[in-house]
Enzyme design. Structure first.
Site, PDB file in Angstrom:
ATOM      1  N   ILE A  34     -40.404 -10.447  10.347  1.00  0.00           N
ATOM      2  CA  ILE A  34     -41.350 -10.171  11.445  1.00  0.00           C
ATOM      3  C   ILE A  34     -42.290  -8.999  11.137  1.00  0.00           C
ATOM      4  O   ILE A  34     -43.169  -8.690  11.938  1.00  0.00           O
ATOM      5  CB  ILE A  34     -40.645  -9.978  12.818  1.00  0.00           C
ATOM      6  CG1 ILE A  34     -39.718  -8.766  12.805  1.00  0.00           C
ATOM      7  CG2 ILE A  34     -39.915 -11.244  13.243  1.00  0.00           C
ATOM      8  CD1 ILE A  34     -39.495  -8.179  14.201  1.00  0.00           C
TER       9      ILE A  34
ATOM     10  N   ASP B   1     -34.872 -15.077  11.448  1.00  0.00           N
ATOM     11  CA  ASP B   1     -34.197 -13.900  10.871  1.00  0.00           C
ATOM     12  C   ASP B   1     -34.507 -13.826   9.382  1.00  0.00           C
ATOM     13  O   ASP B   1     -34.985 -14.786   8.775  1.00  0.00           O
ATOM     14  CB  ASP B   1     -32.676 -14.000  11.100  1.00  0.00           C
ATOM     15  CG  ASP B   1     -32.013 -12.624  11.184  1.00  0.00           C
ATOM     16  OD1 ASP B   1     -32.096 -11.857  10.210  1.00  0.00           O
ATOM     17  OD2 ASP B   1     -31.423 -12.315  12.234  1.00  0.00           O
TER      18      ASP B   1
ATOM     19  N   LYS C 225     -39.451   1.808  20.642  1.00  0.00           N
ATOM     20  CA  LYS C 225     -38.895   1.153  21.838  1.00  0.00           C
ATOM     21  C   LYS C 225     -39.690   1.515  23.099  1.00  0.00           C
ATOM     22  O   LYS C 225     -39.783   0.710  24.035  1.00  0.00           O
ATOM     23  CB  LYS C 225     -37.415   1.519  21.993  1.00  0.00           C
ATOM     24  CG  LYS C 225     -36.535   0.942  20.861  1.00  0.00           C
ATOM     25  CD  LYS C 225     -36.566  -0.573  20.817  1.00  0.00           C
ATOM     26  CE  LYS C 225     -35.591  -1.164  19.819  1.00  0.00           C
ATOM     27  NZ  LYS C 225     -35.590  -2.627  19.815  1.00  0.00           N
TER      28      LYS C 225
ATOM     29  N   TYR D 234     -37.424   5.450  16.201  1.00  0.00           N
ATOM     30  CA  TYR D 234     -36.864   4.353  17.012  1.00  0.00           C
ATOM     31  C   TYR D 234     -37.351   4.459  18.467  1.00  0.00           C
ATOM     32  O   TYR D 234     -37.758   3.478  19.086  1.00  0.00           O
ATOM     33  CB  TYR D 234     -35.340   4.432  16.935  1.00  0.00           C
ATOM     34  CG  TYR D 234     -34.586   3.315  17.621  1.00  0.00           C
ATOM     35  CD1 TYR D 234     -34.533   2.041  17.072  1.00  0.00           C
ATOM     36  CD2 TYR D 234     -33.895   3.548  18.813  1.00  0.00           C
ATOM     37  CE1 TYR D 234     -33.811   1.024  17.688  1.00  0.00           C
ATOM     38  CE2 TYR D 234     -33.174   2.541  19.433  1.00  0.00           C
ATOM     39  CZ  TYR D 234     -33.129   1.275  18.871  1.00  0.00           C
ATOM     40  OH  TYR D 234     -32.407   0.268  19.488  1.00  0.00           O
TER      41      TYR D 234
HETATM   42  N1  LIG Z   1     -26.463  -2.422  19.427  1.00  0.00           N
HETATM   43  C1  LIG Z   1     -26.905  -1.544  20.318  1.00  0.00           C
HETATM   44  O1  LIG Z   1     -26.150  -0.671  20.806  1.00  0.00           O
HETATM   45  C2  LIG Z   1     -28.330  -1.580  20.783  1.00  0.00           C
HETATM   46  C3  LIG Z   1     -28.727  -0.686  21.786  1.00  0.00           C
HETATM   47  C4  LIG Z   1     -30.029  -0.711  22.235  1.00  0.00           C
HETATM   48  C5  LIG Z   1     -30.941  -1.617  21.715  1.00  0.00           C
HETATM   49  N2  LIG Z   1     -30.544  -2.472  20.729  1.00  0.00           N
HETATM   50  C6  LIG Z   1     -31.552  -3.386  20.193  1.00  0.00           C
HETATM   51  O2  LIG Z   1     -31.070  -4.712  20.246  1.00  0.00           O
HETATM   52  C7  LIG Z   1     -31.625  -5.464  19.171  1.00  0.00           C
HETATM   53  C8  LIG Z   1     -30.490  -6.130  18.374  1.00  0.00           C
HETATM   54  O3  LIG Z   1     -29.631  -5.112  17.895  1.00  0.00           O
HETATM   55  P1  LIG Z   1     -28.233  -5.450  17.190  1.00  0.00           P
HETATM   56  O4  LIG Z   1     -27.352  -4.313  17.507  1.00  0.00           O
HETATM   57  O5  LIG Z   1     -27.806  -6.832  17.507  1.00  0.00           O
HETATM   58  O6  LIG Z   1     -28.684  -5.323  15.658  1.00  0.00           O
HETATM   59  P2  LIG Z   1     -28.086  -6.058  14.356  1.00  0.00           P
HETATM   60  O7  LIG Z   1     -28.434  -5.164  13.214  1.00  0.00           O
HETATM   61  O8  LIG Z   1     -26.671  -6.442  14.576  1.00  0.00           O
HETATM   62  O9  LIG Z   1     -28.981  -7.382  14.280  1.00  0.00           O
HETATM   63  C9  LIG Z   1     -30.375  -7.302  14.072  1.00  0.00           C
HETATM   64  C10 LIG Z   1     -30.865  -8.603  13.458  1.00  0.00           C
HETATM   65  O10 LIG Z   1     -32.286  -8.467  13.234  1.00  0.00           O
HETATM   66  C11 LIG Z   1     -32.570  -8.980  11.938  1.00  0.00           C
HETATM   67  N3  LIG Z   1     -33.789  -8.368  11.402  1.00  0.00           N
HETATM   68  C12 LIG Z   1     -33.957  -7.076  11.011  1.00  0.00           C
HETATM   69  N4  LIG Z   1     -35.195  -6.900  10.520  1.00  0.00           N
HETATM   70  C13 LIG Z   1     -35.826  -8.096  10.607  1.00  0.00           C
HETATM   71  C14 LIG Z   1     -37.113  -8.540  10.237  1.00  0.00           C
HETATM   72  N5  LIG Z   1     -38.013  -7.720   9.646  1.00  0.00           N
HETATM   73  N6  LIG Z   1     -37.447  -9.838  10.447  1.00  0.00           N
HETATM   74  C15 LIG Z   1     -36.551 -10.686  11.016  1.00  0.00           C
HETATM   75  N7  LIG Z   1     -35.307 -10.322  11.384  1.00  0.00           N
HETATM   76  C16 LIG Z   1     -34.948  -9.032  11.173  1.00  0.00           C
HETATM   77  C17 LIG Z   1     -31.346  -8.637  11.094  1.00  0.00           C
HETATM   78  O11 LIG Z   1     -31.274  -9.434   9.919  1.00  0.00           O
HETATM   79  C18 LIG Z   1     -30.214  -8.899  12.076  1.00  0.00           C
HETATM   80  O12 LIG Z   1     -29.782 -10.243  12.020  1.00  0.00           O
HETATM   81  C19 LIG Z   1     -32.448  -4.473  18.332  1.00  0.00           C
HETATM   82  O13 LIG Z   1     -33.796  -4.568  18.716  1.00  0.00           O
HETATM   83  C20 LIG Z   1     -31.873  -3.128  18.728  1.00  0.00           C
HETATM   84  O14 LIG Z   1     -32.801  -2.090  18.579  1.00  0.00           O
HETATM   85  C21 LIG Z   1     -29.263  -2.474  20.246  1.00  0.00           C
END
Ligand SMILES: NC(=O)c1ccc[n+]([C@@H]2O[C@H](COP(=O)([O-])OP(=O)(O)OC[C@H]3O[C@@H](n4cnc5c(N)ncnc54)[C@H](O)[C@@H]3O)[C@@H](O)[C@H]2O)c1
Length: 249
Positions: free
Chosen positions: A61, A36, A156, A152
């Site tokens: 990343i 992270d 995805k 987005y």
């Molecule tokens: N929360 C939702 O409703 C939802 C729905 C569909 C898909 N998703 C997907 O699930 C995944 C996690 O989402 P979440 O809601 O837990 O998000 P979040 O924002 O709570 O957590 C995301 C994490 O990714 C890290 N991150 C961001 N950019 C980064 C980088 N360049 N390098 C390394 N780490 C990085 C952040 O620091 C954070 O810890 C994402 O891919 C998101 O698109 C989430």
């Protein structure tokens, strides 16, 4: 192996869904490399995960050099990568006419190119090992039914295509590649939405509720286990039925 444990790498595991995935993999007896940007909560991560169960590696990343040095460090220390979960993701929502190109580039760079670069390094290792499991976190939005998410959705949907092609390329080498497409999940990412938007999203859900990070972690746990050895190239929607359609008419 690390004390008889398999080695997993989970990106974006400092928060939200990734944190639950990492916790679940630890319960499943994996050692987890938490990748992270955010290292401020490393202390509390030790309380949450148990300090012997994980290692935090700061890695952006978007940056191939960061990724390559992270994989090098992991291989030097543990000699194998059994599981990769590409979870880190970002949003920068807006209608296309209001979206600066920087916001398109940023979301594609993290979500799609970041996932591709992580998969590339893991594929080199797993192909040689002749074993491995990769799970990419897409989103229900890949289907293209969210206005304001052109960047987005492109990222995805790209992950879905990437997952299917990698399943073809790596199947012969005993490496399975699948994706999980979450719906509305309660995390810091969605907590940033206004109450009004959140209510509309919940109203559109067949199940009329948000999912929890653990709902996604459970699906990932299955996909990295031996129970799913004959499943590859699949997209598992964990979204309370929202990918079927909206219940607002
Ligand atoms: N929360 C939702 O409703 C939802 C729905 C569909 C898909 N998703 C997907 O699930 C995944 C996690 O989402 P979440 O809601 O837990 O998000 P979040 O924002 O709570 O957590 C995301 C994490 O990714 C890290 N991150 C961001 N950019 C980064 C980088 N360049 N390098 C390394 N780490 C990085 C952040 O620091 C954070 O810890 C994402 O891919 C998101 O698109 C989430």
């Amino acid at each position: 192996m690390m004390m008889g444990k398999k080695i997993s790498i989970v990106t974006g595991a400092a928060n939200g869904i990734g944190k639950s995935i990492a916790k679940k993999l630890i319960e499943d007896h994996f050692f987890v490399v938490v990748v992270d940007l955010d290292h401020t909560s490393t202390g509390s991560m030790a309380d949450f995960f148990g300090k012997e169960n994980f290692e935090f590696v700061k890695c952006d990343i978007k940056n191939q050099k960061d990724i390559q040095s992270m994989f090098k460090e992991v291989m030097n220390k543990y000699g194998q990568v059994d599981v990769l979960v590409n979870n880190a993701g970002v949003i920068r929502d807006n209608m296309i006419w209001k979206m600066p190109k920087e916001d398109f580039d940023f979301v594609i760079d993290v979500n799609l190119k970041g996932t591709w670069m992580m998969c590339r390094e893991a594929a080199i290792i797993m192909k040689e090992q002749k074993s491995g499991k990769i799970v990419n976190i897409s989103s229900r939005a890949w289907l293209g039914n969210n206005m304001g998410q052109s960047n987005y959705t492109a990222s995805k949907a790209g992950i879905v295509g990437l997952t299917r092609v990698l399943a073809l390329e790596l199947g012969y080498y005993n490496v399975n590649v699948n994706a999980v497409a979450p719906g509305l999940i309660d995390t810091p990412l969605t907590q940033a939405l206004s109450e009004e938007v959140m209510q509309k999203l919940i109203d559109a859900q067949p199940t009329k509720k948000m999912g929890k990070p653990d709902d996604i972690a459970n699906a990932v746990s299955f996909l990295v286990s031996e129970k799913s050895n004959f499943i590859t190239g699949q997209i598992i929607h964990v979204d309370g039925g929202r990918s079927i359609g909206s219940t607002i008419f």
